[in-house]
Design a protein around this motif. Structure first.
Motif, mmCIF file in Angstrom:
data_model
loop_
_atom_site.group_PDB
_atom_site.id
_atom_site.type_symbol
_atom_site.label_atom_id
_atom_site.label_comp_id
_atom_site.label_asym_id
_atom_site.label_seq_id
_atom_site.Cartn_x
_atom_site.Cartn_y
_atom_site.Cartn_z
ATOM 1 N N ILE A 28 0.884 -1.327 0.157
ATOM 2 C CA ILE A 28 0.052 0.031 0.013
ATOM 3 C C ILE A 28 0.958 1.125 -0.062
ATOM 4 O O ILE A 28 1.735 1.420 1.034
ATOM 5 C CB ILE A 28 -0.800 0.003 1.264
ATOM 6 C CG1 ILE A 28 -1.843 -1.335 1.197
ATOM 7 C CG2 ILE A 28 -1.609 1.251 1.118
ATOM 8 C CD1 ILE A 28 -2.806 -1.288 2.355
ATOM 9 N N THR A 31 0.539 7.464 -1.264
ATOM 10 C CA THR A 31 -0.106 8.614 -1.741
ATOM 11 C C THR A 31 -1.581 8.658 -1.670
ATOM 12 O O THR A 31 -2.330 7.515 -1.893
ATOM 13 C CB THR A 31 0.065 8.355 -3.514
ATOM 14 O OG1 THR A 31 1.333 8.036 -3.700
ATOM 15 C CG2 THR A 31 -0.382 9.619 -4.119
ATOM 16 N N ARG A 32 -2.105 10.134 -1.186
ATOM 17 C CA ARG A 32 -3.500 10.022 -0.786
ATOM 18 C C ARG A 32 -4.199 10.828 -2.115
ATOM 19 O O ARG A 32 -3.426 11.960 -2.574
ATOM 20 C CB ARG A 32 -3.588 10.814 0.337
ATOM 21 C CG ARG A 32 -3.258 9.943 1.462
ATOM 22 C CD ARG A 32 -3.413 10.561 2.957
ATOM 23 N NE ARG A 32 -3.185 9.740 3.986
ATOM 24 C CZ ARG A 32 -3.747 8.688 4.777
ATOM 25 N NH1 ARG A 32 -4.966 8.616 4.146
ATOM 26 N NH2 ARG A 32 -3.136 7.982 5.686
ATOM 27 N N PHE A 33 -5.380 10.834 -2.082
ATOM 28 C CA PHE A 33 -6.251 11.500 -3.126
ATOM 29 C C PHE A 33 -7.471 12.418 -2.359
ATOM 30 O O PHE A 33 -7.565 11.996 -1.376
ATOM 31 C CB PHE A 33 -6.991 10.610 -4.247
ATOM 32 C CG PHE A 33 -5.929 10.042 -5.106
ATOM 33 C CD1 PHE A 33 -5.235 10.715 -6.080
ATOM 34 C CD2 PHE A 33 -5.442 8.754 -4.757
ATOM 35 C CE1 PHE A 33 -4.463 10.053 -7.168
ATOM 36 C CE2 PHE A 33 -4.537 8.146 -5.725
ATOM 37 C CZ PHE A 33 -4.017 8.763 -6.758
ATOM 38 N N ARG A 38 -6.262 5.377 -1.483
ATOM 39 C CA ARG A 38 -4.655 5.257 -1.505
ATOM 40 C C ARG A 38 -4.308 4.125 -2.561
ATOM 41 O O ARG A 38 -5.226 3.178 -2.860
ATOM 42 C CB ARG A 38 -4.339 4.744 -0.280
ATOM 43 C CG ARG A 38 -4.419 5.788 0.807
ATOM 44 C CD ARG A 38 -4.065 5.320 2.224
ATOM 45 N NE ARG A 38 -5.277 4.531 2.610
ATOM 46 C CZ ARG A 38 -6.026 4.851 3.526
ATOM 47 N NH1 ARG A 38 -6.075 5.691 4.309
ATOM 48 N NH2 ARG A 38 -6.964 3.918 3.891
ATOM 49 N N LEU A 39 -3.433 4.557 -3.288
ATOM 50 C CA LEU A 39 -2.859 3.551 -4.395
ATOM 51 C C LEU A 39 -2.574 2.238 -3.647
ATOM 52 O O LEU A 39 -1.705 2.456 -2.630
ATOM 53 C CB LEU A 39 -1.768 4.019 -5.157
ATOM 54 C CG LEU A 39 -2.254 5.165 -6.272
ATOM 55 C CD1 LEU A 39 -0.766 5.470 -7.048
ATOM 56 C CD2 LEU A 39 -3.009 4.487 -7.228
ATOM 57 N N CYS A 40 -2.603 1.211 -4.124
ATOM 58 C CA CYS A 40 -1.692 -0.036 -3.710
ATOM 59 C C CYS A 40 -1.570 -0.979 -5.032
ATOM 60 O O CYS A 40 -1.742 -0.630 -6.031
ATOM 61 C CB CYS A 40 -2.801 -0.964 -2.746
ATOM 62 S SG CYS A 40 -4.388 -1.408 -3.534
ATOM 63 N N GLN A 41 -0.495 -1.909 -4.684
ATOM 64 C CA GLN A 41 -0.142 -2.552 -5.657
ATOM 65 C C GLN A 41 -0.285 -4.146 -5.233
ATOM 66 O O GLN A 41 0.201 -4.467 -4.147
ATOM 67 C CB GLN A 41 1.362 -2.313 -6.063
ATOM 68 C CG GLN A 41 1.982 -2.984 -7.008
ATOM 69 C CD GLN A 41 3.321 -2.698 -7.408
ATOM 70 O OE1 GLN A 41 3.708 -1.451 -6.699
ATOM 71 N NE2 GLN A 41 4.096 -3.245 -8.375
ATOM 72 N N GLN A 50 -2.413 -3.039 -10.081
ATOM 73 C CA GLN A 50 -2.943 -1.797 -9.523
ATOM 74 C C GLN A 50 -4.329 -1.606 -8.858
ATOM 75 O O GLN A 50 -4.967 -2.335 -9.168
ATOM 76 C CB GLN A 50 -2.741 -0.607 -10.214
ATOM 77 C CG GLN A 50 -1.477 -0.525 -11.174
ATOM 78 C CD GLN A 50 -0.191 -0.275 -9.980
ATOM 79 O OE1 GLN A 50 -0.389 0.561 -9.005
ATOM 80 N NE2 GLN A 50 0.846 -0.906 -10.255
ATOM 81 N N MET A 52 -6.752 0.301 -5.537
ATOM 82 C CA MET A 52 -7.024 1.469 -4.474
ATOM 83 C C MET A 52 -7.615 0.663 -3.245
ATOM 84 O O MET A 52 -8.349 -0.118 -3.205
ATOM 85 C CB MET A 52 -8.088 2.331 -5.156
ATOM 86 C CG MET A 52 -7.720 2.771 -6.565
ATOM 87 S SD MET A 52 -6.702 4.118 -6.485
ATOM 88 C CE MET A 52 -7.590 5.508 -5.958
#
Length: 85
Positions: A28, A31-33, A38-41, A50, A52
């Motif tokens: 995780i 990066t926040r929007f 948050r982005l996760c992989q 990818q 979220m």
């Protein structure tokens, strides 16, 4: 607890890796929007996907049953990770 949701086309591959005991890792990123996601992989073997991470507006209780009559509370879910292709 967190619920992991993958697109239907990834379910067979995801289940195959789990049954084989292949190591999977979920990263995780911080990066926040604006919508608090948050982005996760997700890495399955050599493939990377990818996704979220979302905070749910309320906690959801999860239950388990062994005989379809008595239910036991097993967890509170507060987040959901959605993985995309």
């Amino acid at each position: 607890a967190t619920v992991l949701r993958v697109v239907p086309s990834l379910v067979p591959k995801f289940n195959e890796h789990i049954q084989k005991g292949d190591p999977t890792s979920l990263k995780i990123l911080p990066t926040r929007f604006e919508d608090k996601a948050r982005l996760c992989q997700l890495t399955l073997g050599s493939s990377t996907y990818q996704g979220m991470l979302f905070d749910l507006p309320r906690h959801v209780e999860t239950y388990k049953t062994l005989d379809s009559e008595q239910y036991f509370k097993t967890n509170d879910v507060g987040q959901m990770i959605i993985i995309f292709e």
